[in-house]
Scaffold this active site. Sequence first.
Site, PDB file in Angstrom:
ATOM      1  N   ASP A  13       0.822  -1.208   0.000  1.00 22.20           N
ATOM      2  CA  ASP A  13       0.000   0.000   0.000  1.00 22.20           C
ATOM      3  C   ASP A  13       0.857   1.260   0.000  1.00 22.20           C
ATOM      4  OD1 ASP A  13      -2.387  -1.317  -0.195  1.00 22.20           O
ATOM      5  OD2 ASP A  13      -3.048  -0.954   1.857  1.00 22.20           O
ATOM      6  N   ASN A  16      -3.405  -4.207  -0.920  1.00 21.28           N
ATOM      7  CA  ASN A  16      -4.732  -4.301  -1.526  1.00 21.28           C
ATOM      8  C   ASN A  16      -5.147  -3.009  -2.225  1.00 21.28           C
ATOM      9  OD1 ASN A  16      -4.771  -3.436   1.323  1.00 21.28           O
ATOM     10  ND2 ASN A  16      -6.965  -3.121   1.000  1.00 21.28           N
ATOM     11  N   HIS A  17      -4.481  -1.892  -1.930  1.00 21.28           N
ATOM     12  CA  HIS A  17      -4.807  -0.627  -2.588  1.00 21.28           C
ATOM     13  C   HIS A  17      -4.080  -0.467  -3.915  1.00 21.28           C
ATOM     14  CE1 HIS A  17      -7.169   1.847   0.396  1.00 21.28           C
ATOM     15  NE2 HIS A  17      -6.831   0.798   1.130  1.00 21.28           N
TER      16      HIS A  17
END
Length: 430
Positions: free
Chosen positions: A66, A133-134
Amino acid sequence: FSRESMAPTGASPPDSNTLRIFIATDNHLGFNERDHIRGNDSFYAFEEILSSAREYHSDFLLLGGDLFHENKPSRQTMVKTMEMFREHCFGERAVHVEPVNVAAVGRSNEEGFLNYEDPNVNISLPVFIIHGNHDDPSGEGNFSALDILSQARMINYFGRQDKIEEIKIYPLLLSKGTARVAIYGLGNIRDERLYQTFSEKKVKFMRPSDGEAGWFSILVIHQNKEARQQKNFIPVTFLPDWLDFVIWGHEHECLIDPRKEKTADDGETTVTQPGSSVHTALTAAEAQRKHMARMDIRIHPETGLPQYNFKKIPFNKVRPFVYEDIVLAGSDCGPSENDVTEFLKRKVKECIEQAAEEFSNVPAQLQQPLVRLKVEHTGFPQIHPRRFGTLFTDKPTPSQWPVANPFELLTFHRRVRRQGERAPRGGGDD
């Protein structure tokens, strides 16, 4: 966004047989970038990471996912990010880390290659990073924003998996003198899917060909660590018992002090959870003081086994955040809506004073604190949070307001009553 050089830390450089790694996770560059007050917070914190890594004479920077807040970062965010990498990671300083096996770096169809091996660029601070996950790969070609930085020779992107039904995690093998480190990277995979793959024994960690002797094994992972749902996390007990150290990204609460946790086969490993470097949620977990870390790895002169020394380093360029749980019942708050407003206004001012006292060393551009009051108002009227926020916006420009988040100061909830329990008396509607 303007840069400031950090004062020298006085840290001495590591010797020729000590490998020094600088550690951070969840930088979320570009978070809230259009906010007039908080728009540059993520960049100030990340620049402090890069500056500190250099000041501590780190051999490389290791990031746990991230890097970006958005999967497709804005042009402004990409330009600012590349400017920082160019300023802090390019230069004439020699890199003393030798690549032993770097097949884990890059895409599966590419030959592993480190940016400081490229004769066309001068890298002084290598950066190794997995995706979160970003900023995970997506879209046509399955590319990540990290691929852009990798192709520009600014970072070394590793830990991506093209096949999630059967996962093989190859180590990044690096050495410096007698110190040797095997870094396993696992970029974010949907937690339920990865939980199933682990449960089916289809996640394999590939060991160095010369065995485990002398290698200090590190896993960098970006997944839920705490159970949100039954299978929506990855328990540490799924991990092999021979791992020496785990750097856990994705969880934003700073629990950076290394602690022993149980692994598979009733073994144990050491886990650190650095947390995010910018406040992306106004929660109690994010109100913990934020840190980065430095870790030295060397071979013990008597046992011949690898050992490490871990030092946590507090941020100085993170906006102060004060969080408080408040229960109106039993307090000196009066029963009317005006009483509640005045009581909470006083509490916010106390939080502002607390932030000024506890975070007196932050730069001027970060001195407006974040404040969040979680108010249990059973038996009392609920006031409108946005209308309440206008009490702190009487100055003409946002930079003069006493808080950075005037319209997000309050969140309300009621206590869940047991069957037959009467509401407390506060004079307001329940």
